[in-house]
Enzyme design. Structure first.
Site, PDB file in Angstrom:
ATOM      1  CG  HIS A  58       6.537  -8.737   4.434  1.00  0.00           C
ATOM      2  ND1 HIS A  58       6.747  -9.021   3.110  1.00  0.00           N
ATOM      3  CD2 HIS A  58       6.984  -7.479   4.608  1.00  0.00           C
ATOM      4  CE1 HIS A  58       7.321  -7.987   2.520  1.00  0.00           C
ATOM      5  NE2 HIS A  58       7.461  -7.025   3.407  1.00  0.00           N
ATOM      6  CG  ASP A  60      -0.433 -10.163   2.175  1.00  0.00           C
ATOM      7  OD1 ASP A  60       0.798 -10.438   2.259  1.00  0.00           O
ATOM      8  OD2 ASP A  60      -0.890  -9.350   1.343  1.00  0.00           O
ATOM      9  N   GLY A 174       4.916   2.030  -0.576  1.00  0.00           N
ATOM     10  CA  GLY A 174       4.336   1.202   0.484  1.00  0.00           C
ATOM     11  C   GLY A 174       2.863   1.463   0.738  1.00  0.00           C
ATOM     12  CG  ASP A 222      -1.367  -4.251  -0.934  1.00  0.00           C
ATOM     13  OD1 ASP A 222      -1.406  -4.437   0.289  1.00  0.00           O
ATOM     14  OD2 ASP A 222      -0.312  -4.145  -1.584  1.00  0.00           O
ATOM     15  CE1 TYR A 278       5.424  -8.356  -0.708  1.00  0.00           C
ATOM     16  CE2 TYR A 278       5.171  -9.878  -2.538  1.00  0.00           C
ATOM     17  CZ  TYR A 278       4.664  -9.242  -1.433  1.00  0.00           C
ATOM     18  OH  TYR A 278       3.375  -9.512  -1.039  1.00  0.00           O
TER      19      TYR A 278
HETATM   20  P1  NG1 Z   1       3.062  -2.953  -1.020  1.00  0.00           P
HETATM   21  O1  NG1 Z   1       4.417  -3.100  -1.507  1.00  0.00           O
HETATM   22  O2  NG1 Z   1       2.908  -1.932   0.013  1.00  0.00           O
HETATM   23  O3  NG1 Z   1       2.112  -2.765  -2.173  1.00  0.00           O
HETATM   24  C1  NG1 Z   1       3.176  -5.594  -0.488  1.00  0.00           C
HETATM   25  C2  NG1 Z   1       2.160  -6.600  -0.989  1.00  0.00           C
HETATM   26  C3  NG1 Z   1       1.136  -6.968   0.079  1.00  0.00           C
HETATM   27  C4  NG1 Z   1       1.831  -7.379   1.354  1.00  0.00           C
HETATM   28  C5  NG1 Z   1       2.845  -6.287   1.753  1.00  0.00           C
HETATM   29  C6  NG1 Z   1       3.641  -6.666   2.968  1.00  0.00           C
HETATM   30  C7  NG1 Z   1       1.646  -6.433  -3.363  1.00  0.00           C
HETATM   31  C8  NG1 Z   1       0.716  -5.863  -4.357  1.00  0.00           C
HETATM   32  N1  NG1 Z   1       1.431  -6.067  -2.118  1.00  0.00           N
HETATM   33  O4  NG1 Z   1       2.598  -4.337  -0.305  1.00  0.00           O
HETATM   34  O5  NG1 Z   1       0.297  -7.997  -0.396  1.00  0.00           O
HETATM   35  O6  NG1 Z   1       2.448  -8.621   1.226  1.00  0.00           O
HETATM   36  O7  NG1 Z   1       3.758  -6.025   0.715  1.00  0.00           O
HETATM   37  O8  NG1 Z   1       2.816  -6.872   4.053  1.00  0.00           O
HETATM   38  O9  NG1 Z   1       2.527  -7.193  -3.688  1.00  0.00           O
HETATM   39 MG    MG Z   2       2.341  -2.571  -4.515  1.00  0.00          MG
END
Ligand code: NG1
Ligand code: MG
Length: 533
Positions: A58, A60, A174, A222, A278
């Site tokens: 959390h 990026d 995740g 990601d 989020y």
């Molecule tokens: P997840 O939910 O694992 O795809 C999300 C965000 C990342 C990052 C992480 C927390 C998206 C596509 N991905 O990952 O950019 O913020 O949470 O570190 O929203």
């Molecule tokens: Mg995602």
């Protein structure tokens, strides 16, 4: 690091040796299902993997660097395109200035097939409807926008496509199934529309922006990990001053270190819970940056516009703060690590309200009307909250950014004399422990400060540590999903047995779920295109 997305000729280019047999079966099945469904062979398959985030959670979207790695699980999209533009399908629709996307999934009971006639000039996406094909459309839209920028609007007459997808990254888990899907879709659309070379940088940047069209105010970790990763290495991804990615290998240690990924089977869907999870965190971090700027920087200081989802970020505040101090002739910390430690302390002293700040309180400090605050920060991606926990979010971000740098420092130094311990015989237990400790600190911060873990993930971590994991934590967005564990090779079986006994046996899991509950993951390769002969 940049370059173009590779064209693979053998599955050995893509997968670790141990996975090639199973993947060969899977790819054959995808291609034969494609033929059965559409009556002809696919032209190519685009592929992008999921990822596990090793450290840097959390942060990026606050534009601090992170360290993910690609995993073997991935998204495959088999595609055929009408090449000459005059087959029946296309001529039927050409008069309407539309093209046709036929899209299906090998799991058609869960993800039903669709057909869309899409106008040449715009791809509509309804982010309020939770529909699996939205991710394809977001990649489609982003790719066409990029092609138009490169070739001019008249140079792009999108081709009709037939598409069959096979994804093995669990969704809501995740491991970033969404970024794998969006990146693969965008890659597939570019190749289908005649691009011979796809820049990894362009693909990543467009996938980041595209995913926001699906209703998640995503950071960029990601998509970067999915596109750029190289087999055998983790990826150090930075977002400022611009996106960059660099492979990092793990030093040889004794015992060897492994990454185990374990599912909680608590599904966390950002599209559904975004307003309270989020997307709310993105807003809280952004407001924390604005608040700290208003209180700690000279009056009238503006945060620089940047690539953060809401246009300004904690990293932007960080840079501005030290630029102002330097300008005023104050002594500066000697390293970024010292800066982060200082910012952590300052955030604690400045943002004192544990219970959070109301919109009115924040607006007063920023000296703007509440309506303007809302219009600027809380309407693009709606959030539901009475209070914004600026203190906790900023403190997590600065502390986590610092942990990433410490982790990198340990990786780059390797198990030297100070960290190798006195056991001799090449024993690197002390070094492994130091790496693991940082992961454990991340978990504590995600649980208590950022509030993005859940009891099930906490339990998986506690079980793993008791059975010999050096470091255990939530990975990805959290609130469920997956956990990642740094485990010495000689304890892997013990950790897995402990999970079976103390966690998975208590859930009602299907045999397939049981099978997929945990996986030993080695760093995998990123996006690729495979041309079907
Ligand atoms: P997840 O939910 O694992 O795809 C999300 C965000 C990342 C990052 C992480 C927390 C998206 C596509 N991905 O990952 O950019 O913020 O949470 O570190 O929203
Ligand atoms: Mg995602």
């Amino acid at each position: 690091m940049s370059g173009t997305v590779p064209f693979a000729t053998s599955l050995r280019d893509i997968y670790p040796d141990a996975a090639v047999d199973a993947q060969t079966t899977r790819w054959r099945s995808l291609l034969s299902k494609f033929e059965q469904r559409y009556g002809h062979a696919a032209d190519f398959v685009a592929r992008s993997p999921g990822r596990v985030n090793i450290i840097g959670e959390h942060i990026d979207y606050s534009l601090y660097s992170v360290l993910p790695m690609a995993i073997t699980a991935d998204c495959l999209i088999a595609v055929s395109t009408d090449h000459d533009g005059d087959d029946d399908e296309n001529s039927a629709t050409a008069g309407n200035n539309t093209y046709k996307i036929q899209i299906a999934n090998v799991q058609d009971d869960k993800f039903p097939a669709h057909e869309f006639d899409i106008p040449y000039d715009a791809v509509e996406i309804d982010a309020t409807v939770h529909e699996w094909t939205n991710y394809f459309k977001s990649g489609l839209r982003g790719a066409l926008e990029l092609l138009r920028r490169k070739r001019g609007a008249d140079g792009v007459r999108p081709r009709s496509m037939r598409v069959l997808m096979d994804g093995t990254v669990p969704s809501g888990g995740g491991l970033s199934s969404s970024a794998a899907f969006t990146s693969t879709s965008a890659l597939a659309v570019m190749i289908a529309n005649g691009e011979k070379e796809v820049s990894k940088m362009e693909l990543t940047e467009l996938a980041i922006v595209s995913e926001r069209a699906v209703g998640v105010n995503s950071g960029g970790m990601d998509q970067s990990a999915s596109v750029f990763s190289e087999r055998g290495s983790a990826l150090f991804v930075s977002f400022s001053p611009k996106l960059s990615a660099r492979p990092v290998s793990f030093p040889a240690t004794n015992p060897e270190l492994c990454f185990l990924i374990a599912q909680s089977f608590v599904a966390a869907d950002k599209q559904v819970t975004g307003p309270i999870h989020y997307n709310l965190r993105v807003v809280e971090c952004t407001l924390a940056a604005c608040y700290l700027n208003a209180v700690l920087n000279p009056p009238g200081t503006q945060l620089p516009g940047d690539a953060g989802p809401l246009g300004v970020s904690l990293h932007g505040f960080h840079e501005t703060f030290y630029a102002c101090l330097q300008h005023q002739g104050h002594p500066l910390p000697r390293s970024t690590q010292e800066e982060l430690a200082q910012l952590l302390e300052l955030a604690g002293l400045t943002l004192t309200k544990e219970e959070g700040y109301t919109r009115a309180e924040i607006a007063a400090v920023l000296d703007v009307p509440v309506a303007e605050l809302d219009a600027r920060y809380t309407s693009a991606f709606p959030v539901r909250a009475e209070r914004f926990k600026l203190r906790q979010r900023a403190m997590h971000v600065f502390a986590e950014a610092l942990r990433v740098l410490r982790f990198m420092e340990l990786l780059e130094a390797g198990p030297g004399p100070e960290t190798a311990g006195d056991a001799g015989g090449g024993d690197t237990t002390a070094y492994n422990t130091a790496l693991g400790e940082l992961l454990n600190e991340t978990q504590a911060s995600c649980r208590d400060v950022y509030e993005c873990s859940c009891p099930e993930i906490d339990e998986l971590c506690a079980i793993a540590r008791r059975a010999g994991s050096y470091g255990s934590r939530v990975t990805g967005a959290g609130w469920g999903g997956c956990s990642v564990h740094l485990v010495p090779a000689d304890r892997v079986a013990a950790v897995q047995e402990a999970w079976d006994r103390e966690y998975y046996s208590k859930l009602q899991l299907t045999p397939e779920q049981r099978e997929a509950a945990y996986v030993l993951s080695r760093p995998g390769s990123g996006s690729a295109v495979f041309t079907v002969e």
